[in-house]
Design a protein around this motif. Structure first.
Motif, PDB file in Angstrom:
ATOM      1  N   LEU A  80      34.963   9.764  49.497  1.00 20.74           N
ATOM      2  CA  LEU A  80      35.880  10.834  49.959  1.00 20.74           C
ATOM      3  C   LEU A  80      36.575  10.702  51.226  1.00 20.74           C
ATOM      4  CD1 LEU A  80      33.289  13.797  49.180  1.00 20.74           C
ATOM      5  CD2 LEU A  80      35.501  13.163  47.756  1.00 20.74           C
ATOM      6  N   ASP A  81      37.699  10.652  51.437  1.00 19.42           N
ATOM      7  CA  ASP A  81      38.559  10.266  52.670  1.00 19.42           C
ATOM      8  C   ASP A  81      38.245  11.072  53.797  1.00 19.42           C
ATOM      9  OD1 ASP A  81      40.471   8.201  53.132  1.00 19.42           O
ATOM     10  OD2 ASP A  81      41.856  10.031  54.040  1.00 19.42           O
ATOM     11  N   ILE A  82      37.965  12.413  53.463  1.00 19.91           N
ATOM     12  CA  ILE A  82      37.608  13.302  54.869  1.00 19.91           C
ATOM     13  C   ILE A  82      36.222  12.809  55.268  1.00 19.91           C
ATOM     14  CG2 ILE A  82      36.148  14.927  53.314  1.00 19.91           C
ATOM     15  CD1 ILE A  82      37.582  16.886  54.679  1.00 19.91           C
ATOM     16  N   ASN A  83      35.489  12.153  54.819  1.00 23.28           N
ATOM     17  CA  ASN A  83      34.189  11.565  55.192  1.00 23.28           C
ATOM     18  C   ASN A  83      34.119  10.296  55.835  1.00 23.28           C
ATOM     19  OD1 ASN A  83      32.788  13.942  54.698  1.00 23.28           O
ATOM     20  ND2 ASN A  83      32.204  13.273  52.659  1.00 23.28           N
ATOM     21  N   LYS A  84      35.396   9.533  55.884  1.00 19.23           N
ATOM     22  CA  LYS A  84      35.587   8.079  56.239  1.00 19.23           C
ATOM     23  C   LYS A  84      34.851   7.887  57.496  1.00 19.23           C
ATOM     24  CE  LYS A  84      39.438   5.218  56.785  1.00 19.23           C
ATOM     25  NZ  LYS A  84      40.803   4.977  56.787  1.00 19.23           N
ATOM     26  N   GLU A 138      19.598  14.933  46.462  1.00 22.82           N
ATOM     27  CA  GLU A 138      20.614  14.719  47.301  1.00 22.82           C
ATOM     28  C   GLU A 138      21.554  13.750  47.160  1.00 22.82           C
ATOM     29  OE1 GLU A 138      17.534  15.608  48.291  1.00 22.82           O
ATOM     30  OE2 GLU A 138      17.713  17.316  49.687  1.00 22.82           O
ATOM     31  N   GLU A 139      20.912  12.405  46.552  1.00 16.49           N
ATOM     32  CA  GLU A 139      21.896  11.296  46.319  1.00 16.49           C
ATOM     33  C   GLU A 139      22.795  11.513  45.201  1.00 16.49           C
ATOM     34  OE1 GLU A 139      20.003   7.495  46.299  1.00 16.49           O
ATOM     35  OE2 GLU A 139      21.777   6.478  45.463  1.00 16.49           O
ATOM     36  N   TYR A 140      22.172  12.264  44.173  1.00 19.05           N
ATOM     37  CA  TYR A 140      22.795  12.646  43.040  1.00 19.05           C
ATOM     38  C   TYR A 140      23.938  13.755  43.174  1.00 19.05           C
ATOM     39  CZ  TYR A 140      24.111  14.149  38.250  1.00 19.05           C
ATOM     40  OH  TYR A 140      24.798  14.491  37.409  1.00 19.05           O
ATOM     41  N   TYR A 141      23.535  14.717  44.045  1.00 20.80           N
ATOM     42  CA  TYR A 141      24.602  15.630  44.527  1.00 20.80           C
ATOM     43  C   TYR A 141      25.996  15.032  45.510  1.00 20.80           C
ATOM     44  CZ  TYR A 141      26.715  19.109  47.764  1.00 20.80           C
ATOM     45  OH  TYR A 141      27.527  20.215  48.092  1.00 20.80           O
ATOM     46  N   GLY A 142      25.468  14.121  46.168  1.00 23.49           N
ATOM     47  CA  GLY A 142      26.458  13.050  46.903  1.00 23.49           C
ATOM     48  C   GLY A 142      27.438  12.239  46.059  1.00 23.49           C
ATOM     49  N   ARG A 143      26.971  12.044  44.785  1.00 17.56           N
ATOM     50  CA  ARG A 143      27.660  11.210  43.746  1.00 17.56           C
ATOM     51  C   ARG A 143      28.413  11.860  42.897  1.00 17.56           C
ATOM     52  NH1 ARG A 143      24.594   5.775  41.547  1.00 17.56           N
ATOM     53  NH2 ARG A 143      23.243   5.542  43.058  1.00 17.56           N
ATOM     54  N   HIS A 144      27.887  12.964  42.482  1.00 16.81           N
ATOM     55  CA  HIS A 144      28.470  13.844  41.292  1.00 16.81           C
ATOM     56  C   HIS A 144      28.852  15.374  41.628  1.00 16.81           C
ATOM     57  CE1 HIS A 144      27.744  10.516  39.057  1.00 16.81           C
ATOM     58  NE2 HIS A 144      26.447  10.364  39.059  1.00 16.81           N
ATOM     59  N   LEU A 145      28.011  16.160  42.487  1.00 16.40           N
ATOM     60  CA  LEU A 145      28.364  17.363  42.720  1.00 16.40           C
ATOM     61  C   LEU A 145      29.056  17.785  44.085  1.00 16.40           C
ATOM     62  CD1 LEU A 145      24.742  18.698  41.699  1.00 16.40           C
ATOM     63  CD2 LEU A 145      26.829  18.278  40.165  1.00 16.40           C
ATOM     64  N   ALA A 146      29.240  17.000  45.200  1.00 18.35           N
ATOM     65  CA  ALA A 146      29.735  17.324  46.220  1.00 18.35           C
ATOM     66  C   ALA A 146      31.332  17.699  46.010  1.00 18.35           C
ATOM     67  CB  ALA A 146      29.579  16.325  47.325  1.00 18.35           C
ATOM     68  N   PRO A 147      31.582  18.833  46.639  1.00 19.58           N
ATOM     69  CA  PRO A 147      33.180  19.193  46.414  1.00 19.58           C
ATOM     70  C   PRO A 147      34.004  17.934  46.842  1.00 19.58           C
ATOM     71  CG  PRO A 147      31.960  20.874  48.036  1.00 19.58           C
ATOM     72  CD  PRO A 147      30.899  19.579  47.697  1.00 19.58           C
ATOM     73  N   GLY A 148      35.025  17.913  45.846  1.00 19.66           N
ATOM     74  CA  GLY A 148      35.967  16.745  46.069  1.00 19.66           C
ATOM     75  C   GLY A 148      35.693  15.503  45.295  1.00 19.66           C
ATOM     76  N   ILE A 149      34.440  15.583  44.821  1.00 24.46           N
ATOM     77  CA  ILE A 149      34.082  14.357  44.012  1.00 24.46           C
ATOM     78  C   ILE A 149      34.704  14.674  42.410  1.00 24.46           C
ATOM     79  CG2 ILE A 149      32.049  13.215  42.718  1.00 24.46           C
ATOM     80  CD1 ILE A 149      31.946  12.489  45.431  1.00 24.46           C
ATOM     81  N   ASN A 150      35.182  13.657  41.863  1.00 23.78           N
ATOM     82  CA  ASN A 150      35.823  13.837  40.447  1.00 23.78           C
ATOM     83  C   ASN A 150      35.067  13.759  39.400  1.00 23.78           C
ATOM     84  OD1 ASN A 150      38.473  14.223  41.270  1.00 23.78           O
ATOM     85  ND2 ASN A 150      39.081  12.158  41.919  1.00 23.78           N
ATOM     86  N   ALA A 151      33.788  12.837  39.666  1.00 21.77           N
ATOM     87  CA  ALA A 151      33.176  12.397  38.456  1.00 21.77           C
ATOM     88  C   ALA A 151      32.450  13.740  37.917  1.00 21.77           C
ATOM     89  CB  ALA A 151      31.659  11.658  39.158  1.00 21.77           C
ATOM     90  N   SER A 152      32.349  13.747  36.497  1.00 18.55           N
ATOM     91  CA  SER A 152      32.152  14.808  35.829  1.00 18.55           C
ATOM     92  C   SER A 152      30.702  15.188  35.732  1.00 18.55           C
ATOM     93  CB  SER A 152      32.638  14.789  34.377  1.00 18.55           C
ATOM     94  OG  SER A 152      31.938  14.033  33.862  1.00 18.55           O
ATOM     95  N   THR A 153      30.171  16.423  35.635  1.00 17.18           N
ATOM     96  CA  THR A 153      28.954  16.933  35.771  1.00 17.18           C
ATOM     97  C   THR A 153      28.471  17.095  34.455  1.00 17.18           C
ATOM     98  OG1 THR A 153      29.434  17.948  37.790  1.00 17.18           O
ATOM     99  CG2 THR A 153      27.426  18.628  36.671  1.00 17.18           C
ATOM    100  N   PRO A 154      27.425  16.436  33.940  1.00 19.45           N
ATOM    101  CA  PRO A 154      26.699  16.725  32.672  1.00 19.45           C
ATOM    102  C   PRO A 154      26.405  18.230  32.440  1.00 19.45           C
ATOM    103  CG  PRO A 154      25.427  15.217  33.882  1.00 19.45           C
ATOM    104  CD  PRO A 154      26.317  15.784  34.700  1.00 19.45           C
ATOM    105  N   GLU A 155      26.712  18.644  31.203  1.00 20.68           N
ATOM    106  CA  GLU A 155      26.329  19.947  30.937  1.00 20.68           C
ATOM    107  C   GLU A 155      24.706  20.141  30.939  1.00 20.68           C
ATOM    108  OE1 GLU A 155      28.248  22.608  30.737  1.00 20.68           O
ATOM    109  OE2 GLU A 155      29.736  21.264  31.480  1.00 20.68           O
ATOM    110  N   TYR A 160      24.629  10.126  50.711  1.00 25.61           N
ATOM    111  CA  TYR A 160      23.862  10.692  51.555  1.00 25.61           C
ATOM    112  C   TYR A 160      24.947  11.592  52.660  1.00 25.61           C
ATOM    113  CZ  TYR A 160      19.563   8.277  50.701  1.00 25.61           C
ATOM    114  OH  TYR A 160      18.488   7.686  49.784  1.00 25.61           O
ATOM    115  N   VAL A 161      25.957  10.814  53.036  1.00 30.82           N
ATOM    116  CA  VAL A 161      26.921  11.490  53.924  1.00 30.82           C
ATOM    117  C   VAL A 161      27.734  12.805  53.161  1.00 30.82           C
ATOM    118  CG1 VAL A 161      29.255  11.226  55.086  1.00 30.82           C
ATOM    119  CG2 VAL A 161      27.422   9.543  55.381  1.00 30.82           C
ATOM    120  N   ASN A 162      28.099  12.478  51.944  1.00 30.98           N
ATOM    121  CA  ASN A 162      28.698  13.387  51.133  1.00 30.98           C
ATOM    122  C   ASN A 162      27.769  14.938  51.134  1.00 30.98           C
ATOM    123  OD1 ASN A 162      30.659  11.756  50.757  1.00 30.98           O
ATOM    124  ND2 ASN A 162      30.128  11.459  48.499  1.00 30.98           N
TER     125      ASN A 162
END
Ligand code: ZN
Length: 269
Positions: A34-38, A252-269, A59-61
């Motif tokens: 995420l560019d905001i976290n550069k 936390e790692e899963y959140y940073g990869r898939h759930l953090a605001p701004g992340i495009n990766a889709s979340t499984p149902e 982790y940063v995300n």
């Protein structure tokens, strides 16, 4: 012979340059970037040079770099099954889930988590395993009492390693449950749940029911608690299975990869 030395030299020069170029390219091309976290990625990586890039970014995300109880954010969707609540994310003041149901023994969980726990428990019983619920939903007030008692008895540092501060406990989400292989225990650590066959089974199978081990022993520095083999969190079958399949042990790692605001990766149902 001369040619060989020249080739070797060129090769070694190339190898010396390549890793730098490759790692520089990796960070901004990373799907979790995420560019905001550069600037924060740069600082966190400098402080943790051995950490794989994916983990550092994740982790940063997830705000791990901010330090515990620093720069706290209140979660936007406390009713989400995959809500992240920890030392950096808290629940809105006065939050109480509106779909709590009894799971017996005076304990309550949110309806979906309760149904999945009962299903898992029934399957375990059929296989000869026994589990006992030691704690489930807790109100803000009961967490406050627990934490304050901990501080009085052991001081802030020890209390913080064993109890979440009020508003920061997964137990207040109604999605976390403490489980042991026996019920007559006053000190959770005494039970040595991590050595039980029930714990081994859960480690292999709980994700199929949507539960994850929330505070794994290998990540004490990241989640900030003592190892709690008894604490299992319902995140839904989709997320728990994705974590299993991606080999991610820490929420936390899963959140940073898939759930953090701004992340495009889709979340499984
Ligand atoms: Zn717990």
């Amino acid at each position: 012979m001369k040619k060989c030395i020249a080739t070797l030299l060129i090769t070694s020069v190339l190898f010396a340059i390549l890793p730098v170029a490759a790692s520089a390219a990796k960070i901004s091309d990373n799907p979790y970037y995420l560019d905001i976290n550069k600037a924060r990625y740069k600082a966190y990586q400098a402080a943790h040079p051995d950490l794989p890039v994916n983990a550092a970014i994740a982790y940063v995300n997830a705000d791990i770099d901010k330090g515990f109880y620093n720069g706290i954010e209140t979660v936007a969707d406390p009713d989400s099954i995959s809500v992240l609540v920890n030392k950096n994310f808290n629940l809105p003041l006065g939050y109480e889930p509106d779909d709590l149901v009894s799971i017996g023994g005076g304990y309550r969980l949110r309806a979906e988590a309760a149904a999945q726990l009962q299903k898992m428990k029934a399957d375990m019983t059929a296989l000869g395993y026994k589990i006992y619920v030691m704690s489930a939903y807790r109100t803000y007030q009961s967490q406050l009492n627990k934490y304050e008692t901990g501080v009085k008895l052991y001081g802030v540092a020890v209390a913080d390693s064993e109890y979440a501060r009020p508003g920061h406990s997964e137990h207040q989400t109604g999605l976390a449950v403490d489980i042991l292989q026996r019920s007559n225990v006053c000190d959770m650590e005494q039970a040595k749940f991590e050595n039980s066959k029930e714990f081994a089974w859960l480690t292999e199978n709980a994700y199929k029911y949507g539960f994850i081990l929330r505070y794994p022993e290998e990540y004490l520095d990241i989640h900030g608690f003592i190892f709690e083999p008894w604490h299992w969190r319902y995140v839904g079958v989709g997320v728990a299975t994705a974590m299993h399949d991606e080999g991610i042990a820490l929420f936390e790692e899963y959140y940073g990869r898939h759930l953090a605001p701004g992340i495009n990766a889709s979340t499984p149902e």
